[in-house]
Design an enzyme around this catalytic site. Structure first.
Site: not given
Ligand code: EPZ
Length: 445
Positions: A130, A321, A413, A135, A35-36
């Site tokens: 969420c 995850d 999802r 996020r 998915k990701n």
């Molecule tokens: C991706 O989300 C995945 N989703 C998530 O999977 C996964 O948990 C996450 O990466 C971490 O591995 C998809 O790929 C669609 P991040 P993403 O940006 O990109 C902070 C699932 O269950 N952050 O690496 O949103 C954020 O708040 C989902 O399949 C900022 O502060 O994750 C978080 O604490 C859930 N500013 C951390 O970084 C930003 O601009 C990780 O977020 C972006 C993120």
């Protein structure tokens, strides 16, 4: 639209799963496409004029929603097979995805980079928080600004516009956290930039490598994807391609935990074993026997599991995850397990519902202490997010009696046909509906 698609996209229609505990899982199942990885790959088709063909697409509601986001921008998106999509973005004219869809799925923010790079501007309704926490998208916006975008924000949406009116301009970008989504948006935007971009502290997930492989097939020049520093040499145009999505390492990790909690023996096929190193090390330390081939994993679980600690980290560390699913598993292990969640602010939501089943779990800030070994008792539980839904399903496979899992919209999802896959392994599981309240048939495992 297929029944699965209709059910998965609609809000919860009162459907729930009935899971009968105590049945060992055994047999073999195939793992779906990731998915990701598929979500950014679908967004990346916005970078080219013409039709891209994507294979190994998982049939789950986040994918159906991303298809709707692309259609809302003017793309033509058609299923050309059970797991293959054709996406033609030649006629994309709208530069703002449907706000309702963006609210439903944070990953919609991944259209920001491609729209900005190809059309010089994009407007994204703020994806909002969420269950996992705030996020924010500040790192995504940092990337767009660094590449020559002007960012304007209000409390509903963010607009990014190219200041030079032509193309993004390559530069050096330093992320203060290896954000997966921000890395993906920056890769996509800088692929069409004038000049070279150096991205420091980039995410290293396999999904980043898969996206970079797609972009390089399109004509981009991306070096060292999967490392902390990625180099992107911009080009003026990219071309449509065909691409096969990598296997879903999170789905694989989920079924590994499901097998272990039932003391079962299961072989997973169509996996990429290399993507699961950290998780396989942890699961082996519980006493499970793991045998691997390049695209197969067999897990043979003992009746008594050893407790082990988990600390989530960006890849190649233990994946956040799979943390909730592993927490469910540790309720069966004898002794105490300590969980430290380093990625999200609120990723212990499964704990509340697991406690309703009798689990002994204490949460303090970003730590959780699981005192395992006591049998869980099936009851009605409500899934608060994708991976907590999987965790509660896993707990139900072992609990005494039957568990009623509500909040199926979250489960569907992130997982393709979980009921079918688990039934094929001998689970007694069925989807029911409050309205009719008649079982759609307890599967005979
Ligand atoms: C991706 O989300 C995945 N989703 C998530 O999977 C996964 O948990 C996450 O990466 C971490 O591995 C998809 O790929 C669609 P991040 P993403 O940006 O990109 C902070 C699932 O269950 N952050 O690496 O949103 C954020 O708040 C989902 O399949 C900022 O502060 O994750 C978080 O604490 C859930 N500013 C951390 O970084 C930003 O601009 C990780 O977020 C972006 C993120």
């Amino acid at each position: 639209m297929s029944n699965l698609a209709r059910r998965s996209i609609m809000p919860d229609t009162g459907n729930y799963l009935t899971i009968e505990g105590g049945h060992r899982l055994s047999g073999e199942i195939g793992i779906s496409g990731a998915k990701n990885s598929c979500l950014p790959i679908l967004a990346a088709t916005l970078l080219v004029k013409g039709a891209c063909h994507i294979e190994n697409v998982p049939r789950l509601s986040d994918i159906f929603n991303m298809a709707k986001v692309l259609r809302s921008l003017g793309a033509t998106v058609n299923w050309t097979g059970r797991h293959s999509l054709s996406i033609d973005t030649s006629n994309v004219s709208c530069l703002e995805p449907d706000p309702v869809l963006v609210q439903k799925m944070r990953a919609s923010v991944l259209v920001l980079g491609p729209l900005f790079a190809r059309f010089g501007q994009a407007m994204i309704p703020l994806p909002g928080g969420c269950s996992l926490g705030k996020r924010p998208i500040d790192l995504h916006l940092l990337g767009m600004e660094s590449l020559g975008g002007f960012v304007a924000e209000n409390d509903e949406a963010v607009t990014v516009k190219l200041t030079n009116g032509r193309r993004p301009v390559g530069t050096t970008i330093n992320l203060n956290f290896p954000s997966v989504g921000a890395t993906e948006n920056i890769l996509m935007a800088s692929a069409l930039a004038e000049g070279t971009t150096i991205l420091n502290n980039a995410a290293r997930e396999p999904e980043i490598i898969d996206l970079a492989n797609l972009l390089n097939k399109m004509g981009a020049k991306i070096v060292d994807a999967g490392e902390s520093t990625i180099i992107i040499v911009g080009t003026s145009e990219l071309r449509p391609v065909s691409h096969r999505v990598i296997p879903d390492r999170i789905e694989a990790g989920t079924y590994i935990a499901a097998t272990a909690i039932t003391a079962g023996k299961v072989t997973l096929t169509d996996v990429c074993t290399d993507h699961l190193t950290s998780l396989l090390q942890r699961i082996s330390s519980t006493g499970c026997k793991i045998t691997t081939e390049i695209d197969k994993i067999t897990i043979d679980a003992p009746d008594v599991l050893r407790s082990t600690d988990v600390r989530t980290q960006p890849y190649p560390g233990f994946p956040t995850d799979v943390q909730p699913q592993y927490m469910a598993l540790m309720t069966r292990a004898s002794g105490e397990s300590i969980f430290v969640e380093k990625i999200f602010e609120r990723r212990f939501l499964a704990a509340d519902e697991l406690r309703r089943m009798g689990a002994d779990i204490r949460v303090i800030d970003n730590c959780a202490l699981v005192n395992g070994g006591r049998k869980l008792t099936g009851c009605e539980v409500n899934a608060p997010d994708i991976r907590a839904a999987a965790a509660l399903l896993i707990a139900g496979l072992w609990a005494d009696g039957s568990t009623r899992l509500k909040g199926l919209g979250h489960l569907y999802r992130g997982y393709e046909d979980p009921v079918g896959k688990l039934s094929a392994l001998g689970a007694r599981i069925a989807e029911n509906n409050f309205v009719t309240d008649t079982a759609t048939g307890i599967s005979q495992g």
